[in-house]
Design a protein around this motif. Structure first.
Motif, PDB file in Angstrom:
ATOM      1  N   ASP A  87       0.825  -1.224   0.000  1.00  0.00           N
ATOM      2  CA  ASP A  87       0.000   0.000   0.000  1.00  0.00           C
ATOM      3  C   ASP A  87       0.849   1.260   0.000  1.00  0.00           C
ATOM      4  O   ASP A  87       0.470   2.284   0.593  1.00  0.00           O
ATOM      5  CB  ASP A  87      -0.973   0.019   1.185  1.00  0.00           C
ATOM      6  CG  ASP A  87      -2.012  -1.093   1.078  1.00  0.00           C
ATOM      7  OD1 ASP A  87      -2.481  -1.360  -0.044  1.00  0.00           O
ATOM      8  OD2 ASP A  87      -2.348  -1.696   2.113  1.00  0.00           O
ATOM      9  N   LYS A  98       2.185  -0.559 -15.127  1.00  0.00           N
ATOM     10  CA  LYS A  98       0.950   0.096 -15.547  1.00  0.00           C
ATOM     11  C   LYS A  98       0.091  -0.828 -16.413  1.00  0.00           C
ATOM     12  O   LYS A  98      -1.144  -0.799 -16.336  1.00  0.00           O
ATOM     13  CB  LYS A  98       1.294   1.370 -16.314  1.00  0.00           C
ATOM     14  CG  LYS A  98       0.100   2.243 -16.673  1.00  0.00           C
ATOM     15  CD  LYS A  98      -0.452   3.004 -15.487  1.00  0.00           C
ATOM     16  CE  LYS A  98      -1.499   4.019 -15.929  1.00  0.00           C
ATOM     17  NZ  LYS A  98      -2.068   4.752 -14.799  1.00  0.00           N
ATOM     18  N   ALA A 104      -4.261  -2.878 -12.010  1.00  0.00           N
ATOM     19  CA  ALA A 104      -5.018  -1.856 -12.745  1.00  0.00           C
ATOM     20  C   ALA A 104      -5.732  -0.892 -11.800  1.00  0.00           C
ATOM     21  O   ALA A 104      -5.708   0.334 -12.009  1.00  0.00           O
ATOM     22  CB  ALA A 104      -6.015  -2.525 -13.684  1.00  0.00           C
ATOM     23  N   ASP A 105      -6.359  -1.403 -10.773  1.00  0.00           N
ATOM     24  CA  ASP A 105      -7.091  -0.540  -9.837  1.00  0.00           C
ATOM     25  C   ASP A 105      -6.153   0.384  -9.072  1.00  0.00           C
ATOM     26  O   ASP A 105      -6.453   1.570  -8.866  1.00  0.00           O
ATOM     27  CB  ASP A 105      -7.894  -1.389  -8.847  1.00  0.00           C
ATOM     28  CG  ASP A 105      -9.055  -2.108  -9.511  1.00  0.00           C
ATOM     29  OD1 ASP A 105      -9.422  -1.728 -10.644  1.00  0.00           O
ATOM     30  OD2 ASP A 105      -9.591  -3.058  -8.905  1.00  0.00           O
ATOM     31  N   LYS A 106      -5.018  -0.173  -8.662  1.00  0.00           N
ATOM     32  CA  LYS A 106      -4.087   0.610  -7.834  1.00  0.00           C
ATOM     33  C   LYS A 106      -3.291   1.633  -8.650  1.00  0.00           C
ATOM     34  O   LYS A 106      -2.751   2.590  -8.083  1.00  0.00           O
ATOM     35  CB  LYS A 106      -3.114  -0.334  -7.122  1.00  0.00           C
ATOM     36  CG  LYS A 106      -3.781  -1.285  -6.122  1.00  0.00           C
ATOM     37  CD  LYS A 106      -4.269  -0.533  -4.901  1.00  0.00           C
ATOM     38  CE  LYS A 106      -4.885  -1.475  -3.870  1.00  0.00           C
ATOM     39  NZ  LYS A 106      -3.896  -2.324  -3.201  1.00  0.00           N
ATOM     40  N   THR A 107      -3.198   1.450  -9.972  1.00  0.00           N
ATOM     41  CA  THR A 107      -2.407   2.371 -10.792  1.00  0.00           C
ATOM     42  C   THR A 107      -3.265   3.237 -11.713  1.00  0.00           C
ATOM     43  O   THR A 107      -2.735   3.956 -12.553  1.00  0.00           O
ATOM     44  CB  THR A 107      -1.391   1.591 -11.658  1.00  0.00           C
ATOM     45  OG1 THR A 107      -2.087   0.692 -12.529  1.00  0.00           O
ATOM     46  CG2 THR A 107      -0.421   0.814 -10.789  1.00  0.00           C
ATOM     47  N   ALA A 108      -4.584   3.180 -11.541  1.00  0.00           N
ATOM     48  CA  ALA A 108      -5.486   3.926 -12.428  1.00  0.00           C
ATOM     49  C   ALA A 108      -5.168   5.420 -12.451  1.00  0.00           C
ATOM     50  O   ALA A 108      -5.227   6.070 -13.505  1.00  0.00           O
ATOM     51  CB  ALA A 108      -6.932   3.695 -11.998  1.00  0.00           C
ATOM     52  N   ASN A 109      -4.816   5.977 -11.319  1.00  0.00           N
ATOM     53  CA  ASN A 109      -4.541   7.414 -11.234  1.00  0.00           C
ATOM     54  C   ASN A 109      -3.052   7.713 -11.053  1.00  0.00           C
ATOM     55  O   ASN A 109      -2.679   8.793 -10.599  1.00  0.00           O
ATOM     56  CB  ASN A 109      -5.334   8.019 -10.071  1.00  0.00           C
ATOM     57  CG  ASN A 109      -6.835   7.895 -10.271  1.00  0.00           C
ATOM     58  OD1 ASN A 109      -7.343   8.140 -11.368  1.00  0.00           O
ATOM     59  ND2 ASN A 109      -7.536   7.487  -9.222  1.00  0.00           N
ATOM     60  N   THR A 306       1.414  -9.714  -4.315  1.00  0.00           N
ATOM     61  CA  THR A 306       0.145  -9.770  -5.047  1.00  0.00           C
ATOM     62  C   THR A 306       0.213 -10.826  -6.146  1.00  0.00           C
ATOM     63  O   THR A 306      -0.693 -11.663  -6.288  1.00  0.00           O
ATOM     64  CB  THR A 306      -0.186  -8.402  -5.672  1.00  0.00           C
ATOM     65  OG1 THR A 306      -0.258  -7.419  -4.634  1.00  0.00           O
ATOM     66  CG2 THR A 306      -1.516  -8.442  -6.417  1.00  0.00           C
TER      67      THR A 306
END
Length: 322
Positions: A87, A98, A104-109, A306
């Motif tokens: 985290d 990326k 995908a969820d953790k690197t979206a922004n 992960t």
């Protein structure tokens, strides 16, 4: 006058001596913020020294670096998945992380950035940069923010994760995961060997547009789990040609010579899968016996918690059906 002054002087000397003794005693005690040398596996005996308010000294492979005790804007040019698994607060990652569907969820922004993008790195205003020793502009990055450098392969996959845990002040949490994961993976390996025999073998193959590759025991694609944590064996030809370099390039015709009792097939969406329709492939015993476990190349190219948990689940189902 002199008689009245002497007791005051003695009193001051006693006070100064007592204060000095307290300082010496405190300096001999370890700091609460721990970060042993990056070249060593887990150790709680080499704590970091607190540098100033909100910072600690991290003993990197290039020497001590003052870093935030709790970094809030990390650029991960390497080891980004390891950071995500703890985290860590990323503002920039490499393009491969990326693209990875697991993150995908953790690197979206999170911005995509490389060692060549110095202007972009400056714009992202990082308080910590994590880079590879092979990368360019390391000196310039160090002028932008504290920069920690890792050499790929210097640490094994668990020691590397522990080092990231130390970097992010999460060493105890990381060690607890390591202990739990290795125990669960070994138990699964023991169950596989009990079912198929102690000498059961497994090969890990991957293909691109023209070649097929077979992997050793430390090149991601779950190889660390299969061969190290589970203790499964690779065929003799794989050990001979792929163990030391990490991977070995094959012509399609010789693939059967490297096939184990089980095959883990890393399927590359951008590769040429026509080989899988050939008689050469179909006549491999593992293929005939339906003992091929498929994994997604993009989701299997790292060895962070992960990815490891994701692949361990796939392997348990593929080998044991549970």
């Amino acid at each position: 006058m002199k008689k009245a002054f002497l007791p005051v002087v003695l009193l001051l000397v006693l006070i100064v001596s007592a204060c000095g003794g307290n300082k010496q005693e405190q300096s001999s005690s370890p700091s609460a913020s721990a970060a042993p040398e990056s070249s060593a596996p887990a150790s709680s005996e080499a704590p970091s020294q607190e540098a100033s308010a909100g910072t600690v000294i991290y003993e990197s492979e290039n020497g001590p670096v003052e870093i935030p005790a709790s970094p809030q804007r990390i650029i991960g040019l390497t080891n980004a998945p390891n950071i995500i698994s703890l985290d860590g607060k990323l503002v920039g990652v490499d393009e491969w992380t990326k693209k990875n569907p697991l993150f995908a969820d953790k690197t979206a922004n999170v911005e995509t950035v490389s060692d060549a993008d110095l202007e972009k790195i400056i714009e992202l205003d990082p308080d910590l940069i994590i880079a590879g020793s092979w990368m360019n502009n390391l000196d310039k990055m160090s002028e932008i923010a504290p920069t920690i450098v890792y050499t790929w392969g210097k640490l094994d996959y668990l020691a590397q994760q522990l080092e990231i845990g130390k970097l992010l002040s999460k060493e105890a949490e990381t060690q607890a995961w390591i202990d739990d994961f290795t125990s669960r993976a070994k138990a699964a390996g023991d169950e596989i060997k009990a079912k198929y025999g102690e000498n059961v073998t497994v090969s890990v193959f991957e293909y691109d547009l023209k070649d097929v590759y077979v992997f050793g025991n430390n090149w991601a694609r779950g190889t660390e789990i299969l061969y190290q944590a589970m203790g499964l064996k690779m065929p003799a030809k794989v050990e001979q040609d792929a163990l030391e370099p990490g991977y070995y390039t094959l012509s399609q015709e010789v693939v059967p010579e490297y096939a184990g009792d089980f095959i883990v097939l890393s399927k590359n969406k951008e590769g040429n899968g026509a080989f899988l329709d050939s008689e050469t492939w179909k006549n491999i015993p593992a293929v005939k016996n339906n003992q091929v476990i498929e994994i997604d190349t993009e989701a299997s190219s790292y060895s962070d918690p992960t990815t490891l948990e994701y692949l361990l689940d796939i392997f348990k189902k593929g080998f044991l059906g549970n």
